[in-house]
Design a protein around this motif. Structure first.
Motif, PDB file in Angstrom:
ATOM      1  N   SER A   1       0.840  -1.192   0.000  1.00 25.21           N
ATOM      2  CA  SER A   1       0.000   0.000   0.000  1.00 25.21           C
ATOM      3  C   SER A   1       0.877   1.245   0.000  1.00 25.21           C
ATOM      4  CB  SER A   1      -0.893  -0.014   1.240  1.00 25.21           C
ATOM      5  OG  SER A   1      -1.387   1.271   1.505  1.00 25.21           O
ATOM      6  N   ARG A   2       0.646   2.115  -0.946  1.00 26.56           N
ATOM      7  CA  ARG A   2       1.405   3.364  -0.969  1.00 26.56           C
ATOM      8  C   ARG A   2       1.063   4.218   0.245  1.00 26.56           C
ATOM      9  NH1 ARG A   2       1.044   4.840  -7.408  1.00 26.56           N
ATOM     10  NH2 ARG A   2       2.434   3.173  -8.060  1.00 26.56           N
ATOM     11  N   THR A   3      -0.183   4.127   0.684  1.00 20.48           N
ATOM     12  CA  THR A   3      -0.604   4.865   1.879  1.00 20.48           C
ATOM     13  C   THR A   3       0.182   4.394   3.093  1.00 20.48           C
ATOM     14  OG1 THR A   3      -2.823   5.161   0.980  1.00 20.48           O
ATOM     15  CG2 THR A   3      -2.578   5.400   3.368  1.00 20.48           C
ATOM     16  N   ALA A   4       0.297   3.089   3.268  1.00 21.61           N
ATOM     17  CA  ALA A   4       1.020   2.544   4.423  1.00 21.61           C
ATOM     18  C   ALA A   4       2.500   2.905   4.371  1.00 21.61           C
ATOM     19  CB  ALA A   4       0.845   1.034   4.480  1.00 21.61           C
ATOM     20  N   VAL A   5       3.114   2.770   3.213  1.00 26.24           N
ATOM     21  CA  VAL A   5       4.541   3.088   3.078  1.00 26.24           C
ATOM     22  C   VAL A   5       4.781   4.574   3.362  1.00 26.24           C
ATOM     23  CG1 VAL A   5       6.488   3.189   1.466  1.00 26.24           C
ATOM     24  CG2 VAL A   5       5.005   1.174   1.509  1.00 26.24           C
ATOM     25  N   ALA A   6       3.929   5.439   2.822  1.00 27.60           N
ATOM     26  CA  ALA A   6       4.082   6.876   3.055  1.00 27.60           C
ATOM     27  C   ALA A   6       3.894   7.212   4.531  1.00 27.60           C
ATOM     28  CB  ALA A   6       3.082   7.657   2.205  1.00 27.60           C
ATOM     29  N   THR A   7       2.966   6.536   5.193  1.00 25.09           N
ATOM     30  CA  THR A   7       2.726   6.779   6.611  1.00 25.09           C
ATOM     31  C   THR A   7       3.933   6.371   7.449  1.00 25.09           C
ATOM     32  OG1 THR A   7       0.342   6.500   6.323  1.00 25.09           O
ATOM     33  CG2 THR A   7       1.204   6.274   8.557  1.00 25.09           C
ATOM     34  N   VAL A   8       4.525   5.230   7.139  1.00 31.31           N
ATOM     35  CA  VAL A   8       5.705   4.779   7.873  1.00 31.31           C
ATOM     36  C   VAL A   8       6.863   5.756   7.677  1.00 31.31           C
ATOM     37  CG1 VAL A   8       7.465   2.979   8.019  1.00 31.31           C
ATOM     38  CG2 VAL A   8       5.060   2.357   7.886  1.00 31.31           C
ATOM     39  N   LYS A   9       7.072   6.201   6.452  1.00 30.24           N
ATOM     40  CA  LYS A   9       8.151   7.160   6.188  1.00 30.24           C
ATOM     41  C   LYS A   9       7.919   8.463   6.942  1.00 30.24           C
ATOM     42  CE  LYS A   9       9.570   5.573   1.614  1.00 30.24           C
ATOM     43  NZ  LYS A   9       9.665   5.936   0.180  1.00 30.24           N
TER      44      LYS A   9
ATOM     45  N   LEU B   1       1.442  11.302  18.301  1.00 24.87           N
ATOM     46  CA  LEU B   1       1.466  11.446  16.851  1.00 24.87           C
ATOM     47  C   LEU B   1       1.439  10.085  16.162  1.00 24.87           C
ATOM     48  CD1 LEU B   1       1.580  13.169  14.328  1.00 24.87           C
ATOM     49  CD2 LEU B   1       4.067  13.319  14.604  1.00 24.87           C
ATOM     50  N   GLU B   2       2.113   9.101  16.725  1.00 24.07           N
ATOM     51  CA  GLU B   2       2.097   7.751  16.140  1.00 24.07           C
ATOM     52  C   GLU B   2       0.673   7.192  16.140  1.00 24.07           C
ATOM     53  OE1 GLU B   2       1.861   3.544  15.867  1.00 24.07           O
ATOM     54  OE2 GLU B   2       1.524   4.615  17.740  1.00 24.07           O
ATOM     55  N   ALA B   3      -0.062   7.430  17.210  1.00 32.67           N
ATOM     56  CA  ALA B   3      -1.454   6.971  17.279  1.00 32.67           C
ATOM     57  C   ALA B   3      -2.307   7.675  16.230  1.00 32.67           C
ATOM     58  CB  ALA B   3      -2.019   7.214  18.672  1.00 32.67           C
ATOM     59  N   GLU B   4      -2.083   8.958  16.039  1.00 35.18           N
ATOM     60  CA  GLU B   4      -2.825   9.723  15.030  1.00 35.18           C
ATOM     61  C   GLU B   4      -2.521   9.203  13.620  1.00 35.18           C
ATOM     62  OE1 GLU B   4      -2.531  14.216  13.353  1.00 35.18           O
ATOM     63  OE2 GLU B   4      -2.656  14.023  15.534  1.00 35.18           O
ATOM     64  N   LEU B   5      -1.245   9.004  13.335  1.00 32.17           N
ATOM     65  CA  LEU B   5      -0.864   8.498  12.006  1.00 32.17           C
ATOM     66  C   LEU B   5      -1.407   7.091  11.784  1.00 32.17           C
ATOM     67  CD1 LEU B   5       2.837   9.752  11.874  1.00 32.17           C
ATOM     68  CD2 LEU B   5       0.889  10.642  10.572  1.00 32.17           C
ATOM     69  N   GLY B   6      -1.347   6.263  12.805  1.00 30.97           N
ATOM     70  CA  GLY B   6      -1.872   4.905  12.692  1.00 30.97           C
ATOM     71  C   GLY B   6      -3.359   4.909  12.422  1.00 30.97           C
ATOM     72  N   GLN B   7      -4.097   5.772  13.099  1.00 30.90           N
ATOM     73  CA  GLN B   7      -5.541   5.864  12.873  1.00 30.90           C
ATOM     74  C   GLN B   7      -5.838   6.276  11.440  1.00 30.90           C
ATOM     75  OE1 GLN B   7      -8.161   4.955  14.579  1.00 30.90           O
ATOM     76  NE2 GLN B   7      -9.509   5.710  13.008  1.00 30.90           N
ATOM     77  N   GLN B   8      -5.095   7.234  10.932  1.00 30.06           N
ATOM     78  CA  GLN B   8      -5.289   7.659   9.546  1.00 30.06           C
ATOM     79  C   GLN B   8      -5.035   6.503   8.580  1.00 30.06           C
ATOM     80  OE1 GLN B   8      -2.781  11.082   8.911  1.00 30.06           O
ATOM     81  NE2 GLN B   8      -3.828  12.269  10.484  1.00 30.06           N
TER      82      GLN B   8
ATOM     83  N   ASP C   1      -7.041   2.046   1.397  1.00 31.33           N
ATOM     84  CA  ASP C   1      -6.067   0.962   1.225  1.00 31.33           C
ATOM     85  C   ASP C   1      -6.206  -0.075   2.342  1.00 31.33           C
ATOM     86  OD1 ASP C   1      -5.014   2.078  -1.070  1.00 31.33           O
ATOM     87  OD2 ASP C   1      -3.006   2.376  -0.249  1.00 31.33           O
ATOM     88  N   ALA C   2      -6.436   0.385   3.566  1.00 28.03           N
ATOM     89  CA  ALA C   2      -6.594  -0.551   4.681  1.00 28.03           C
ATOM     90  C   ALA C   2      -7.845  -1.399   4.485  1.00 28.03           C
ATOM     91  CB  ALA C   2      -6.671   0.210   6.000  1.00 28.03           C
ATOM     92  N   ARG C   3      -8.938  -0.769   4.069  1.00 27.23           N
ATOM     93  CA  ARG C   3     -10.174  -1.532   3.823  1.00 27.23           C
ATOM     94  C   ARG C   3      -9.957  -2.573   2.738  1.00 27.23           C
ATOM     95  NH1 ARG C   3     -12.130   3.498   5.063  1.00 27.23           N
ATOM     96  NH2 ARG C   3     -12.319   4.188   2.918  1.00 27.23           N
ATOM     97  N   GLU C   4      -9.256  -2.188   1.679  1.00 25.30           N
ATOM     98  CA  GLU C   4      -8.984  -3.137   0.594  1.00 25.30           C
ATOM     99  C   GLU C   4      -8.074  -4.256   1.071  1.00 25.30           C
ATOM    100  OE1 GLU C   4      -8.201  -5.307  -2.919  1.00 25.30           O
ATOM    101  OE2 GLU C   4      -9.933  -4.226  -2.145  1.00 25.30           O
ATOM    102  N   GLY C   5      -7.080  -3.931   1.859  1.00 22.17           N
ATOM    103  CA  GLY C   5      -6.183  -4.962   2.375  1.00 22.17           C
ATOM    104  C   GLY C   5      -6.911  -6.002   3.204  1.00 22.17           C
ATOM    105  N   LEU C   6      -7.801  -5.546   4.069  1.00 20.38           N
ATOM    106  CA  LEU C   6      -8.584  -6.475   4.894  1.00 20.38           C
ATOM    107  C   LEU C   6      -9.540  -7.304   4.046  1.00 20.38           C
ATOM    108  CD1 LEU C   6      -9.330  -4.168   7.941  1.00 20.38           C
ATOM    109  CD2 LEU C   6      -7.843  -6.179   7.905  1.00 20.38           C
TER     110      LEU C   6
END
Length: 62
Positions: A4-12, A29-36, A42-47
């Protein structure tokens, strides 16, 4: 494997933003980014793909 590009961008973003913050701010901030990330299309599609035992087709790749 497609990522997921969303997940990779969030980790970076997290790695860059969290390294210099005090611990309490970093956790907030980590909790906020994780929630986003977990609320993203992408998360819905992954699941859904996992449940259907098929490869994901992430919207961020479209």
């Amino acid at each position: 494997m497609t990522k997921s590009r969303t997940a990779v961008a969030t980790v970076k973003r997290a790695v860059r933003a969290l390294q210099d913050l005090p611990e309490d701010e970093a956790f907030r901030l980590e909790a906020e980014l994780g929630q986003q990330a977990f609320a993203s299309p992408d998360a819905r599609e992954g699941l859904a793909a996992f449940a259907a035992r098929r490869p994901p087709v992430f919207p961020s790749h479209g």
